[in-house]
Design a protein around this motif. Structure first.
Motif, mmCIF file in Angstrom:
data_model
loop_
_atom_site.group_PDB
_atom_site.id
_atom_site.type_symbol
_atom_site.label_atom_id
_atom_site.label_comp_id
_atom_site.label_asym_id
_atom_site.label_seq_id
_atom_site.Cartn_x
_atom_site.Cartn_y
_atom_site.Cartn_z
ATOM 1 N N GLY A 147 0.809 -1.215 0.000
ATOM 2 C CA GLY A 147 0.000 0.000 0.000
ATOM 3 C C GLY A 147 0.837 1.257 0.000
ATOM 4 O O GLY A 147 0.547 2.223 -0.732
ATOM 5 N N LEU A 148 1.911 1.271 0.804
ATOM 6 C CA LEU A 148 2.756 2.457 0.862
ATOM 7 C C LEU A 148 3.675 2.565 -0.352
ATOM 8 O O LEU A 148 4.058 3.664 -0.743
ATOM 9 C CB LEU A 148 3.558 2.470 2.157
ATOM 10 C CG LEU A 148 2.743 2.679 3.435
ATOM 11 C CD1 LEU A 148 3.654 2.957 4.627
ATOM 12 C CD2 LEU A 148 1.747 3.813 3.291
ATOM 13 N N LYS A 150 2.665 1.802 -3.356
ATOM 14 C CA LYS A 150 1.767 2.436 -4.326
ATOM 15 C C LYS A 150 1.618 3.919 -4.019
ATOM 16 O O LYS A 150 1.585 4.764 -4.939
ATOM 17 C CB LYS A 150 0.401 1.746 -4.310
ATOM 18 C CG LYS A 150 0.418 0.299 -4.750
ATOM 19 C CD LYS A 150 -0.960 -0.334 -4.540
ATOM 20 C CE LYS A 150 -0.913 -1.830 -4.727
ATOM 21 N NZ LYS A 150 -2.227 -2.462 -4.464
ATOM 22 N N LEU A 151 1.517 4.261 -2.739
ATOM 23 C CA LEU A 151 1.422 5.657 -2.346
ATOM 24 C C LEU A 151 2.672 6.418 -2.778
ATOM 25 O O LEU A 151 2.585 7.539 -3.298
ATOM 26 C CB LEU A 151 1.237 5.748 -0.832
ATOM 27 C CG LEU A 151 1.092 7.150 -0.239
ATOM 28 C CD1 LEU A 151 -0.136 7.862 -0.791
ATOM 29 C CD2 LEU A 151 1.015 7.072 1.287
ATOM 30 N N GLU A 275 -4.116 2.835 8.155
ATOM 31 C CA GLU A 275 -4.461 3.567 6.932
ATOM 32 C C GLU A 275 -3.920 4.992 7.033
ATOM 33 O O GLU A 275 -3.941 5.609 8.101
ATOM 34 C CB GLU A 275 -5.973 3.613 6.702
ATOM 35 C CG GLU A 275 -6.565 2.298 6.246
ATOM 36 C CD GLU A 275 -8.033 2.408 5.856
ATOM 37 O OE1 GLU A 275 -8.542 1.481 5.207
ATOM 38 O OE2 GLU A 275 -8.678 3.426 6.216
ATOM 39 N N GLN A 277 -4.360 8.697 5.020
ATOM 40 C CA GLN A 277 -4.987 9.519 3.998
ATOM 41 C C GLN A 277 -4.091 10.723 3.737
ATOM 42 O O GLN A 277 -3.706 11.448 4.649
ATOM 43 C CB GLN A 277 -6.381 9.999 4.403
ATOM 44 C CG GLN A 277 -6.995 10.933 3.341
ATOM 45 C CD GLN A 277 -8.472 11.141 3.486
ATOM 46 O OE1 GLN A 277 -9.164 10.288 4.047
ATOM 47 N NE2 GLN A 277 -8.983 12.244 2.987
ATOM 48 N N ALA A 285 -5.291 10.412 -1.602
ATOM 49 C CA ALA A 285 -5.198 8.952 -1.638
ATOM 50 C C ALA A 285 -5.317 8.411 -0.227
ATOM 51 O O ALA A 285 -5.013 9.110 0.750
ATOM 52 C CB ALA A 285 -3.888 8.502 -2.272
ATOM 53 N N ALA A 287 -4.034 4.953 1.729
ATOM 54 C CA ALA A 287 -3.207 3.758 1.598
ATOM 55 C C ALA A 287 -3.258 2.952 2.881
ATOM 56 O O ALA A 287 -3.210 3.507 3.984
ATOM 57 C CB ALA A 287 -1.768 4.138 1.284
ATOM 58 N N THR A 291 -3.538 -2.068 0.022
ATOM 59 C CA THR A 291 -4.302 -1.362 -1.004
ATOM 60 C C THR A 291 -4.033 0.134 -0.965
ATOM 61 O O THR A 291 -3.559 0.681 0.034
ATOM 62 C CB THR A 291 -5.811 -1.607 -0.831
ATOM 63 O OG1 THR A 291 -6.218 -1.052 0.431
ATOM 64 C CG2 THR A 291 -6.139 -3.091 -0.870
ATOM 65 N N CYS A 292 -4.370 0.779 -2.065
ATOM 66 C CA CYS A 292 -4.271 2.238 -2.143
ATOM 67 C C CYS A 292 -5.349 2.715 -3.106
ATOM 68 O O CYS A 292 -5.480 2.197 -4.222
ATOM 69 C CB CYS A 292 -2.887 2.660 -2.631
ATOM 70 S SG CYS A 292 -2.622 4.461 -2.650
ATOM 71 N N ARG A 293 -6.153 3.667 -2.644
ATOM 72 C CA ARG A 293 -7.211 4.247 -3.466
ATOM 73 C C ARG A 293 -6.962 5.737 -3.611
ATOM 74 O O ARG A 293 -6.463 6.380 -2.681
ATOM 75 C CB ARG A 293 -8.586 3.996 -2.827
ATOM 76 C CG ARG A 293 -9.008 2.534 -2.804
ATOM 77 C CD ARG A 293 -10.261 2.293 -1.972
ATOM 78 N NE ARG A 293 -9.962 2.403 -0.555
ATOM 79 C CZ ARG A 293 -10.595 3.218 0.277
ATOM 80 N NH1 ARG A 293 -11.557 4.014 -0.167
ATOM 81 N NH2 ARG A 293 -10.279 3.264 1.552
ATOM 82 N N GLU A 321 -9.129 2.525 -7.431
ATOM 83 C CA GLU A 321 -8.086 1.637 -6.928
ATOM 84 C C GLU A 321 -6.781 1.858 -7.698
ATOM 85 O O GLU A 321 -6.777 1.890 -8.932
ATOM 86 C CB GLU A 321 -8.527 0.178 -7.076
ATOM 87 C CG GLU A 321 -7.692 -0.812 -6.305
ATOM 88 C CD GLU A 321 -8.027 -0.864 -4.831
ATOM 89 O OE1 GLU A 321 -7.151 -1.284 -4.069
ATOM 90 O OE2 GLU A 321 -9.148 -0.474 -4.450
#
Length: 383
Positions: A147-148, A150-151, A275, A277, A285, A287, A291-293, A321
């Motif tokens: 997740g991080l 992707k962030l 998480e 934000q 985003a 993360a 996952t990361c949105r 996503e």
């Protein structure tokens, strides 16, 4: 192709983190894949030497995984010239002196955090390691989470524009131990044994914020003990003297503000146990561990506050996503690979004992901020 056996003393491997993440999912996983290739025809073959205080537990682990070497004699391991690396996953209060001995013995050092119980001790370890000329690293696993990662890809791609704020939520309910067994060891809740969520988690938040958004310039924190009594592994009640929740505000270099809640007394109502934000002028985003949105400025809805009617939008559905765009290995294993390449192939590596000292510094200042009820500057530290 040449196979080079690398003996690694693993102290504290009978604990949850030392066993699960560092032994099984890192070094044994490297063995399962045939070792670690350095790219020059050399393959490193990790040979763990299990170290701890409980001989029966060490023997059982060794037999379970087909390992030959285990001992309760730390000094003998450090005196063994066949051992190259010392790894520490002990309780925090035992770590500093053990690492000093490893440095004095000329071993390369890789360790869990916090590296010491106070900043002076953490800085001394970094200075001793520099003077000894050994290579050293500190586990900073969360920046290797999918997740991080992707962030970070969004940050590196300029997705956010100017980053304004970071909001983090970490934690879960740790049972008191009376009617259900606690998921964490009892020492975590005794300050005299090195416990406390500030000491545990603020070092994580230091490197996450530093690596992704900028150095922490100031901290204001409130640490508290919400559950004053717990029950230990033998079912005996004890006073919880360490903080089990902390609420922190961190001013970052560049002007962004981070707010992170850390708690072992919160019930989870989010997608993952942690998480973050991130809100910026061009996008936001959220993360988690995996996952990361994201939501871009051009796709941001225009909510209007009206408490008299039910919400007509499902806000979570308005986020996109972020794709994997690759495979993500276990974060602990990924950092072990980087450290081993640093030791044996001189690869670049900057998550060292000085970086570990920054985490200890932030925890120390966080506790002081809470005790004094004020915001404190976080000065840069040097060797």
């Amino acid at each position: 192709m040449t196979r080079k056996t690398v003996r690694i003393a693993m102290n504290g491997v009978t604990g949850r983190m030392g066993y699960r993440q560092h032994l099984v999912r890192s070094l044994l996983a490297l063995r399962e894949q045939g070792g670690l290739a350095l790219g020059d025809g050399t393959v490193l073959w990790p040979e763990p030497v299990l170290v701890g205080r409980r001989a029966p537990a060490l023997k059982a682990l060794a037999e379970r995984h087909g390992l030959e070497h285990w001992t309760t004699d730390v000094d003998a391991v450090l005196a063994d010239p066949a051992v190259d690396i010392y790894f520490d996953a002990q309780v925090t209060s035992a770590r500093e002196e053990a690492i000093k001995k490893a440095i004095a013995a000329g071993k390369h050092v890789y360790t869990e955090k916090p590296t010491a119980t106070a900043l002076d001790g953490a800085l001394e370890l970094a200075r001793l390691a520099a003077a000894a000329g050994i290579k050293h690293g500190v586990v900073q696993d969360k920046i290797f989470l999918p997740g991080l990662l992707k962030l970070k890809r969004l940050i590196d791609g300029g997705f956010f524009g100017r980053i304004l704020s970071v909001r983090g939520e970490f934690g879960y309910w740790v049972f008191e131990g009376d009617w259900q067994e606690a998921q964490r060891p009892s020492w975590n809740y005794r300050a005299e044994d090195g416990g406390g969520i500030v000491v545990d988690m603020f070092p994580h938040w230091e490197y996450v914020l530093h690596e992704l958004f900028g150095r922490v310039r100031s901290v204001q924190a409130l640490a508290t003990t919400h559950v004053p009594q717990r029950w230990d592994e033998n079912g005996k009640p004890y006073d919880a003297t360490a903080d089990d929740a902390a609420y922190g505000i961190f001013e970052l270099e560049g002007g962004a503000v981070a707010q992170i809640n850390s708690s072992w007394t919160v019930r989870v109502n989010r997608d993952e146990l942690v998480e973050f934000q991130v809100d910026g002028t061009e996008g936001s985003a959220v993360a988690g561990l995996r996952t990361c949105r994201a939501q871009h400025r051009s796709a941001t809805p225009k909510p209007v506050w009206n408490p008299d009617i039910p919400a007509t939008e499902v806000f979570r559905d308005q986020w996109q996503e972020v794709p994997d765009n690759g495979e993500f290995d276990n974060g602990f294993k990924a950092q072990w690979e980087l450290f081993l390449k640093h030791v044996y192939a001189d690869a670049t590596y900057h998550w060292d004992l000085l970086a570990g000292a920054r985490g200890v510094q932030l925890a120390e200042l966080g506790l002081r901020s809470s005790a004094e009820g004020r915001r404190l500057d976080v000065p840069e530290i040097q060797l």
